[in-house]
Design a protein around this motif. Sequence first.
Motif, PDB file in Angstrom:
ATOM      1  N   GLY A 158       0.808  -1.204   0.000  1.00 50.27           N
ATOM      2  CA  GLY A 158       0.000   0.000   0.000  1.00 50.27           C
ATOM      3  C   GLY A 158       0.845   1.259   0.000  1.00 50.27           C
ATOM      4  O   GLY A 158       0.557   2.226  -0.709  1.00 50.27           O
ATOM      5  N   ALA A 159       1.926   1.251   0.805  1.00 51.08           N
ATOM      6  CA  ALA A 159       2.830   2.401   0.826  1.00 51.08           C
ATOM      7  C   ALA A 159       3.547   2.544  -0.513  1.00 51.08           C
ATOM      8  O   ALA A 159       3.751   3.658  -1.012  1.00 51.08           O
ATOM      9  N   LEU A 160       3.930   1.419  -1.106  1.00 51.70           N
ATOM     10  CA  LEU A 160       4.565   1.445  -2.423  1.00 51.70           C
ATOM     11  C   LEU A 160       3.639   2.061  -3.466  1.00 51.70           C
ATOM     12  O   LEU A 160       4.069   2.851  -4.314  1.00 51.70           O
ATOM     13  N   ALA A 161       2.361   1.718  -3.397  1.00 55.55           N
ATOM     14  CA  ALA A 161       1.400   2.243  -4.362  1.00 55.55           C
ATOM     15  C   ALA A 161       1.252   3.762  -4.259  1.00 55.55           C
ATOM     16  O   ALA A 161       0.900   4.429  -5.233  1.00 55.55           O
ATOM     17  N   GLU A 162       1.517   4.319  -3.081  1.00 61.18           N
ATOM     18  CA  GLU A 162       1.397   5.760  -2.886  1.00 61.18           C
ATOM     19  C   GLU A 162       2.607   6.534  -3.389  1.00 61.18           C
ATOM     20  O   GLU A 162       2.540   7.760  -3.542  1.00 61.18           O
ATOM     21  N   GLU A 163       3.729   5.844  -3.602  1.00 60.87           N
ATOM     22  CA  GLU A 163       4.959   6.521  -4.000  1.00 60.87           C
ATOM     23  C   GLU A 163       4.934   6.895  -5.480  1.00 60.87           C
ATOM     24  O   GLU A 163       4.637   6.060  -6.324  1.00 60.87           O
ATOM     25  N   PRO A 164       5.266   8.135  -5.802  1.00 59.14           N
ATOM     26  CA  PRO A 164       5.448   8.482  -7.222  1.00 59.14           C
ATOM     27  C   PRO A 164       6.583   7.634  -7.785  1.00 59.14           C
ATOM     28  O   PRO A 164       7.661   7.555  -7.197  1.00 59.14           O
ATOM     29  N   LEU A 165       6.336   6.992  -8.892  1.00 64.44           N
ATOM     30  CA  LEU A 165       7.327   6.075  -9.447  1.00 64.44           C
ATOM     31  C   LEU A 165       7.319   6.211 -10.966  1.00 64.44           C
ATOM     32  O   LEU A 165       6.574   5.530 -11.658  1.00 64.44           O
ATOM     33  N   PRO A 166       8.130   7.108 -11.496  1.00 63.09           N
ATOM     34  CA  PRO A 166       8.129   7.303 -12.944  1.00 63.09           C
ATOM     35  C   PRO A 166       8.649   6.063 -13.659  1.00 63.09           C
ATOM     36  O   PRO A 166       9.430   5.287 -13.096  1.00 63.09           O
ATOM     37  N   PRO A 167       8.206   5.849 -14.885  1.00 62.13           N
ATOM     38  CA  PRO A 167       8.710   4.699 -15.650  1.00 62.13           C
ATOM     39  C   PRO A 167      10.243   4.723 -15.711  1.00 62.13           C
ATOM     40  O   PRO A 167      10.846   5.780 -15.904  1.00 62.13           O
ATOM     41  N   LEU A 205       7.353  -7.626  -7.990  1.00 62.47           N
ATOM     42  CA  LEU A 205       6.436  -7.730  -9.118  1.00 62.47           C
ATOM     43  C   LEU A 205       5.521  -6.515  -9.201  1.00 62.47           C
ATOM     44  O   LEU A 205       5.218  -6.020 -10.291  1.00 62.47           O
ATOM     45  N   ARG A 206       5.065  -6.021  -8.057  1.00 60.88           N
ATOM     46  CA  ARG A 206       4.207  -4.822  -8.070  1.00 60.88           C
ATOM     47  C   ARG A 206       4.961  -3.629  -8.660  1.00 60.88           C
ATOM     48  O   ARG A 206       4.399  -2.847  -9.435  1.00 60.88           O
ATOM     49  N   ALA A 207       6.222  -3.476  -8.264  1.00 62.39           N
ATOM     50  CA  ALA A 207       7.006  -2.363  -8.801  1.00 62.39           C
ATOM     51  C   ALA A 207       7.245  -2.543 -10.293  1.00 62.39           C
ATOM     52  O   ALA A 207       7.165  -1.579 -11.072  1.00 62.39           O
ATOM     53  N   ALA A 208       7.532  -3.762 -10.721  1.00 57.28           N
ATOM     54  CA  ALA A 208       7.791  -4.018 -12.140  1.00 57.28           C
ATOM     55  C   ALA A 208       6.551  -3.733 -12.981  1.00 57.28           C
ATOM     56  O   ALA A 208       6.661  -3.261 -14.124  1.00 57.28           O
ATOM     57  N   ARG A 209       5.374  -4.009 -12.442  1.00 56.14           N
ATOM     58  CA  ARG A 209       4.142  -3.742 -13.189  1.00 56.14           C
ATOM     59  C   ARG A 209       3.916  -2.247 -13.403  1.00 56.14           C
ATOM     60  O   ARG A 209       3.133  -1.852 -14.264  1.00 56.14           O
ATOM     61  N   ARG A 210       4.607  -1.431 -12.621  1.00 58.87           N
ATOM     62  CA  ARG A 210       4.503   0.019 -12.795  1.00 58.87           C
ATOM     63  C   ARG A 210       5.581   0.564 -13.733  1.00 58.87           C
ATOM     64  O   ARG A 210       5.727   1.775 -13.872  1.00 58.87           O
ATOM     65  N   GLY A 211       6.327  -0.311 -14.349  1.00 53.77           N
ATOM     66  CA  GLY A 211       7.323   0.121 -15.323  1.00 53.77           C
ATOM     67  C   GLY A 211       8.702   0.356 -14.760  1.00 53.77           C
ATOM     68  O   GLY A 211       9.579   0.871 -15.468  1.00 53.77           O
ATOM     69  N   ALA A 212       8.928  -0.005 -13.497  1.00 54.48           N
ATOM     70  CA  ALA A 212      10.236   0.194 -12.885  1.00 54.48           C
ATOM     71  C   ALA A 212      11.227  -0.884 -13.325  1.00 54.48           C
ATOM     72  O   ALA A 212      10.833  -1.986 -13.705  1.00 54.48           O
ATOM     73  N   ARG A 213      12.498  -0.535 -13.262  1.00 57.90           N
ATOM     74  CA  ARG A 213      13.575  -1.521 -13.398  1.00 57.90           C
ATOM     75  C   ARG A 213      13.834  -2.076 -11.991  1.00 57.90           C
ATOM     76  O   ARG A 213      14.247  -1.327 -11.107  1.00 57.90           O
ATOM     77  N   VAL A 214      13.587  -3.346 -11.797  1.00 56.78           N
ATOM     78  CA  VAL A 214      13.540  -3.902 -10.451  1.00 56.78           C
ATOM     79  C   VAL A 214      14.639  -4.941 -10.238  1.00 56.78           C
ATOM     80  O   VAL A 214      14.835  -5.845 -11.058  1.00 56.78           O
ATOM     81  N   PRO A 273      24.875  -7.979  -2.881  1.00 53.77           N
ATOM     82  CA  PRO A 273      24.872  -8.184  -4.332  1.00 53.77           C
ATOM     83  C   PRO A 273      24.751  -6.899  -5.159  1.00 53.77           C
ATOM     84  O   PRO A 273      24.902  -6.954  -6.384  1.00 53.77           O
ATOM     85  N   VAL A 274      24.437  -5.769  -4.526  1.00 51.35           N
ATOM     86  CA  VAL A 274      24.203  -4.543  -5.295  1.00 51.35           C
ATOM     87  C   VAL A 274      25.108  -3.405  -4.838  1.00 51.35           C
ATOM     88  O   VAL A 274      24.812  -2.233  -5.063  1.00 51.35           O
ATOM     89  N   ARG A 275      26.229  -3.729  -4.215  1.00 53.38           N
ATOM     90  CA  ARG A 275      27.179  -2.698  -3.808  1.00 53.38           C
ATOM     91  C   ARG A 275      27.593  -1.873  -5.018  1.00 53.38           C
ATOM     92  O   ARG A 275      27.847  -2.401  -6.097  1.00 53.38           O
ATOM     93  N   GLY A 276      27.671  -0.561  -4.836  1.00 56.40           N
ATOM     94  CA  GLY A 276      28.078   0.324  -5.909  1.00 56.40           C
ATOM     95  C   GLY A 276      26.945   0.783  -6.796  1.00 56.40           C
ATOM     96  O   GLY A 276      27.143   1.655  -7.648  1.00 56.40           O
ATOM     97  N   GLU A 277      25.752   0.223  -6.643  1.00 55.88           N
ATOM     98  CA  GLU A 277      24.594   0.668  -7.414  1.00 55.88           C
ATOM     99  C   GLU A 277      23.801   1.692  -6.601  1.00 55.88           C
ATOM    100  O   GLU A 277      24.015   1.865  -5.398  1.00 55.88           O
ATOM    101  N   SER A 278      22.894   2.366  -7.277  1.00 54.55           N
ATOM    102  CA  SER A 278      22.020   3.312  -6.574  1.00 54.55           C
ATOM    103  C   SER A 278      20.594   3.110  -7.049  1.00 54.55           C
ATOM    104  O   SER A 278      20.356   2.681  -8.181  1.00 54.55           O
ATOM    105  N   PHE A 279      19.654   3.457  -6.167  1.00 48.99           N
ATOM    106  CA  PHE A 279      18.248   3.153  -6.415  1.00 48.99           C
ATOM    107  C   PHE A 279      17.371   4.355  -6.071  1.00 48.99           C
ATOM    108  O   PHE A 279      17.631   5.068  -5.107  1.00 48.99           O
ATOM    109  N   ASP A 280      16.330   4.499  -6.874  1.00 46.88           N
ATOM    110  CA  ASP A 280      15.359   5.555  -6.602  1.00 46.88           C
ATOM    111  C   ASP A 280      14.415   5.181  -5.464  1.00 46.88           C
ATOM    112  O   ASP A 280      13.879   6.049  -4.784  1.00 46.88           O
TER     113      ASP A 280
END
Length: 230
Positions: free
Chosen positions: A34-43, A59-68, A102-109
Amino acid sequence: MTSSVTPAPPDETAPPLAPPGVYAPQEDTALLAGALAEEPLPPGAHVLDVGTGTGALALRAARRGARVTAVDVSWRAVRAARRNARRAGLPVRVRHGDLFAPVRGESFDLIVTNPPYVPGPDDAREPFGAVTSWHGGRDGRAVLDRICREAPALLSPGGTLLLVHSALSDPGRTVGHLRASGLSAAVTHRHRIAFGPVLRARAEWLRERGLLSATEDREELVIVRAQAPC
Protein backbone atom coordinates in the motif's frame (compact mmCIF):
# COMPACT_ATOMS: atom_id res chain seq x y z
CA MET A 1 2.21 12.89 11.21
CA THR A 2 1.30 9.22 10.99
CA SER A 3 -1.84 7.85 9.46
CA SER A 4 -3.68 4.62 9.03
CA VAL A 5 -3.27 3.03 5.64
CA THR A 6 -5.43 0.47 3.97
CA PRO A 7 -3.22 -2.43 2.92
CA ALA A 8 -3.02 -2.80 -0.82
CA PRO A 9 -5.60 -5.13 -2.35
CA PRO A 10 -4.30 -8.36 -3.82
CA ASP A 11 -2.94 -8.21 -7.35
CA GLU A 12 -5.55 -9.03 -9.95
CA THR A 13 -3.10 -11.54 -11.35
CA ALA A 14 -2.38 -14.97 -9.85
CA PRO A 15 -0.74 -14.71 -6.40
CA PRO A 16 2.97 -15.53 -6.27
CA LEU A 17 3.90 -19.10 -5.40
CA ALA A 18 5.32 -19.57 -1.90
CA PRO A 19 7.06 -22.95 -1.53
CA PRO A 20 7.93 -24.36 1.92
CA GLY A 21 10.57 -22.30 3.66
CA VAL A 22 9.72 -19.08 1.77
CA TYR A 23 7.78 -16.33 3.51
CA ALA A 24 4.31 -16.07 2.01
CA PRO A 25 2.89 -12.53 1.58
CA GLN A 26 0.97 -11.53 4.69
CA GLU A 27 -0.38 -8.38 6.36
CA ASP A 28 3.03 -6.70 6.51
CA THR A 29 3.54 -7.35 2.80
CA ALA A 30 0.13 -5.84 2.04
CA LEU A 31 0.87 -2.79 4.20
CA LEU A 32 4.17 -2.20 2.43
CA ALA A 33 2.48 -2.72 -0.93
CA GLY A 34 0.00 0.00 0.00
CA ALA A 35 2.83 2.40 0.83
CA LEU A 36 4.56 1.44 -2.42
CA ALA A 37 1.40 2.24 -4.36
CA GLU A 38 1.40 5.76 -2.89
CA GLU A 39 4.96 6.52 -4.00
CA PRO A 40 5.45 8.48 -7.22
CA LEU A 41 7.33 6.07 -9.45
CA PRO A 42 8.13 7.30 -12.94
CA PRO A 43 8.71 4.70 -15.65
CA GLY A 44 12.27 3.46 -15.59
CA ALA A 45 12.82 4.16 -11.90
CA HIS A 46 15.37 1.80 -10.36
CA VAL A 47 13.78 -0.13 -7.48
CA LEU A 48 15.39 -2.55 -5.04
CA ASP A 49 13.38 -5.10 -3.04
CA VAL A 50 15.54 -6.45 -0.20
CA GLY A 51 14.41 -9.71 1.40
CA THR A 52 12.12 -10.30 -1.54
CA GLY A 53 10.74 -13.70 -0.48
CA THR A 54 8.28 -14.68 -3.21
CA GLY A 55 8.99 -11.45 -5.09
CA ALA A 56 5.51 -10.05 -4.42
CA LEU A 57 6.66 -6.44 -3.94
CA ALA A 58 9.20 -6.64 -6.75
CA LEU A 59 6.44 -7.73 -9.12
CA ARG A 60 4.21 -4.82 -8.07
CA ALA A 61 7.01 -2.36 -8.80
CA ALA A 62 7.79 -4.02 -12.14
CA ARG A 63 4.14 -3.74 -13.19
CA ARG A 64 4.50 0.02 -12.79
CA GLY A 65 7.32 0.12 -15.32
CA ALA A 66 10.24 0.19 -12.89
CA ARG A 67 13.57 -1.52 -13.40
CA VAL A 68 13.54 -3.90 -10.45
CA THR A 69 16.27 -5.79 -8.62
CA ALA A 70 15.26 -8.27 -5.90
CA VAL A 71 17.64 -9.76 -3.33
CA ASP A 72 17.27 -12.53 -0.78
CA VAL A 73 19.72 -14.48 1.38
CA SER A 74 17.66 -17.65 0.91
CA TRP A 75 18.23 -19.70 -2.23
CA ARG A 76 14.68 -21.04 -1.85
CA ALA A 77 13.37 -17.49 -2.01
CA VAL A 78 15.60 -16.59 -4.97
CA ARG A 79 14.31 -19.54 -6.95
CA ALA A 80 10.70 -18.74 -5.97
CA ALA A 81 11.04 -15.07 -6.96
CA ARG A 82 12.60 -15.97 -10.30
CA ARG A 83 9.84 -18.46 -11.00
CA ASN A 84 7.14 -15.96 -10.07
CA ALA A 85 8.70 -13.29 -12.29
CA ARG A 86 8.75 -15.73 -15.21
CA ARG A 87 5.11 -16.69 -14.58
CA ALA A 88 4.16 -13.01 -14.57
CA GLY A 89 6.24 -12.23 -17.65
CA LEU A 90 8.08 -9.45 -15.81
CA PRO A 91 11.81 -8.63 -16.14
CA VAL A 92 12.85 -8.72 -12.47
CA ARG A 93 16.56 -9.22 -11.79
CA VAL A 94 16.82 -11.57 -8.78
CA ARG A 95 20.12 -11.91 -6.90
CA HIS A 96 21.23 -14.15 -4.05
CA GLY A 97 23.09 -12.56 -1.18
CA ASP A 98 23.09 -11.01 2.26
CA LEU A 99 21.12 -7.75 2.27
CA PHE A 100 22.89 -5.23 0.03
CA ALA A 101 26.00 -7.24 -0.79
CA PRO A 102 24.87 -8.18 -4.33
CA VAL A 103 24.20 -4.54 -5.30
CA ARG A 104 27.18 -2.70 -3.81
CA GLY A 105 28.08 0.32 -5.91
CA GLU A 106 24.59 0.67 -7.41
CA SER A 107 22.02 3.31 -6.57
CA PHE A 108 18.25 3.15 -6.42
CA ASP A 109 15.36 5.55 -6.60
CA LEU A 110 13.33 3.39 -4.22
CA ILE A 111 14.26 0.64 -1.77
CA VAL A 112 11.50 -1.46 -0.22
CA THR A 113 12.15 -4.02 2.47
CA ASN A 114 10.19 -6.32 4.76
CA PRO A 115 13.02 -7.71 6.90
CA PRO A 116 13.01 -10.13 9.84
CA TYR A 117 11.84 -8.04 12.82
CA VAL A 118 10.06 -10.22 15.39
CA PRO A 119 11.84 -10.27 18.78
CA GLY A 120 12.47 -13.73 20.13
CA PRO A 121 14.84 -15.90 22.14
CA ASP A 122 18.20 -16.61 20.56
CA ASP A 123 17.50 -20.34 20.42
CA ALA A 124 14.34 -19.93 18.29
CA ARG A 125 14.01 -22.73 15.76
CA GLU A 126 11.54 -23.40 12.99
CA PRO A 127 11.39 -25.99 10.18
CA PHE A 128 12.72 -25.37 6.65
CA GLY A 129 14.75 -22.39 7.79
CA ALA A 130 11.62 -20.26 7.65
CA VAL A 131 12.56 -18.62 10.94
CA THR A 132 15.09 -16.46 9.07
CA SER A 133 12.14 -14.70 7.43
CA TRP A 134 10.89 -13.21 10.69
CA HIS A 135 13.27 -13.78 13.61
CA GLY A 136 15.05 -10.52 14.38
CA GLY A 137 17.04 -11.46 17.48
CA ARG A 138 16.23 -10.66 21.09
CA ASP A 139 15.24 -7.04 20.34
CA GLY A 140 14.03 -7.62 16.78
CA ARG A 141 16.75 -5.38 15.39
CA ALA A 142 19.49 -7.74 14.22
CA VAL A 143 18.68 -6.95 10.58
CA LEU A 144 16.89 -3.63 11.05
CA ASP A 145 20.01 -1.91 12.39
CA ARG A 146 22.05 -3.16 9.46
CA ILE A 147 19.50 -1.78 7.02
CA CYS A 148 19.58 1.59 8.76
CA ARG A 149 23.38 1.66 8.45
CA GLU A 150 23.70 0.37 4.90
CA ALA A 151 20.64 1.52 2.92
CA PRO A 152 21.39 5.28 2.83
CA ALA A 153 24.51 4.76 0.71
CA LEU A 154 22.46 3.03 -2.00
CA LEU A 155 19.82 5.74 -2.42
CA SER A 156 19.99 8.09 -5.37
CA PRO A 157 19.63 11.82 -4.59
CA GLY A 158 16.02 12.22 -3.48
CA GLY A 159 15.63 8.43 -3.30
CA THR A 160 13.25 6.82 -0.83
CA LEU A 161 13.40 3.89 1.58
CA LEU A 162 10.17 2.16 2.63
CA LEU A 163 10.59 -0.21 5.56
CA VAL A 164 7.94 -2.21 7.40
CA HIS A 165 8.34 -3.66 10.87
CA SER A 166 6.58 -4.23 14.18
CA ALA A 167 6.13 -1.58 16.86
CA LEU A 168 7.67 -4.21 19.15
CA SER A 169 10.99 -3.54 17.39
CA ASP A 170 11.26 0.15 18.36
CA PRO A 171 10.32 2.31 15.35
CA GLY A 172 11.77 5.34 17.12
CA ARG A 173 15.19 3.76 16.97
CA THR A 174 14.77 3.12 13.24
CA VAL A 175 13.80 6.73 12.61
CA GLY A 176 16.67 8.00 14.77
CA HIS A 177 19.29 5.89 12.98
CA LEU A 178 18.06 6.94 9.54
CA ARG A 179 18.02 10.61 10.48
CA ALA A 180 21.56 10.27 11.84
CA SER A 181 22.55 8.99 8.39
CA GLY A 182 21.33 12.21 6.80
CA LEU A 183 17.90 11.08 5.66
CA SER A 184 14.58 12.66 6.52
CA ALA A 185 12.61 9.87 8.21
CA ALA A 186 9.30 9.31 9.97
CA VAL A 187 6.71 6.68 10.73
CA THR A 188 4.11 7.39 8.07
CA HIS A 189 1.59 4.57 8.50
CA ARG A 190 0.37 2.32 11.28
CA HIS A 191 -1.87 -0.74 11.12
CA ARG A 192 -2.98 -3.09 13.91
CA ILE A 193 -3.51 -6.80 13.27
CA ALA A 194 -4.38 -9.84 15.35
CA PHE A 195 -1.47 -11.98 16.48
CA GLY A 196 -0.40 -14.53 13.92
CA PRO A 197 1.15 -17.92 14.72
CA VAL A 198 4.64 -16.51 15.36
CA LEU A 199 3.56 -13.91 17.94
CA ARG A 200 1.13 -16.32 19.59
CA ALA A 201 4.01 -18.75 20.05
CA ARG A 202 6.25 -16.01 21.46
CA ALA A 203 3.65 -14.10 23.49
CA GLU A 204 4.68 -15.49 26.86
CA TRP A 205 8.34 -14.69 26.20
CA LEU A 206 7.43 -11.17 25.01
CA ARG A 207 5.34 -10.58 28.14
CA GLU A 208 8.19 -11.74 30.35
CA ARG A 209 10.38 -9.12 28.69
CA GLY A 210 7.74 -6.40 29.16
CA LEU A 211 7.12 -5.97 25.43
CA LEU A 212 3.48 -7.05 25.73
CA SER A 213 0.86 -6.47 28.39
CA ALA A 214 -0.96 -9.38 29.99
CA THR A 215 -4.05 -8.85 27.83
CA GLU A 216 -2.57 -7.54 24.60
CA ASP A 217 -3.45 -9.68 21.59
CA ARG A 218 -2.87 -7.34 18.65
CA GLU A 219 0.33 -6.22 16.97
CA GLU A 220 0.96 -2.81 15.47
CA LEU A 221 2.82 -2.73 12.16
CA VAL A 222 4.48 0.48 11.00
CA ILE A 223 5.89 1.86 7.79
CA VAL A 224 9.02 3.97 8.14
CA ARG A 225 9.62 6.24 5.15
CA ALA A 226 13.02 7.84 4.72
CA GLN A 227 14.24 10.07 1.92
CA ALA A 228 17.71 11.12 0.84
CA PRO A 229 18.41 14.79 0.19
CA CYS A 230 18.23 15.89 -3.45
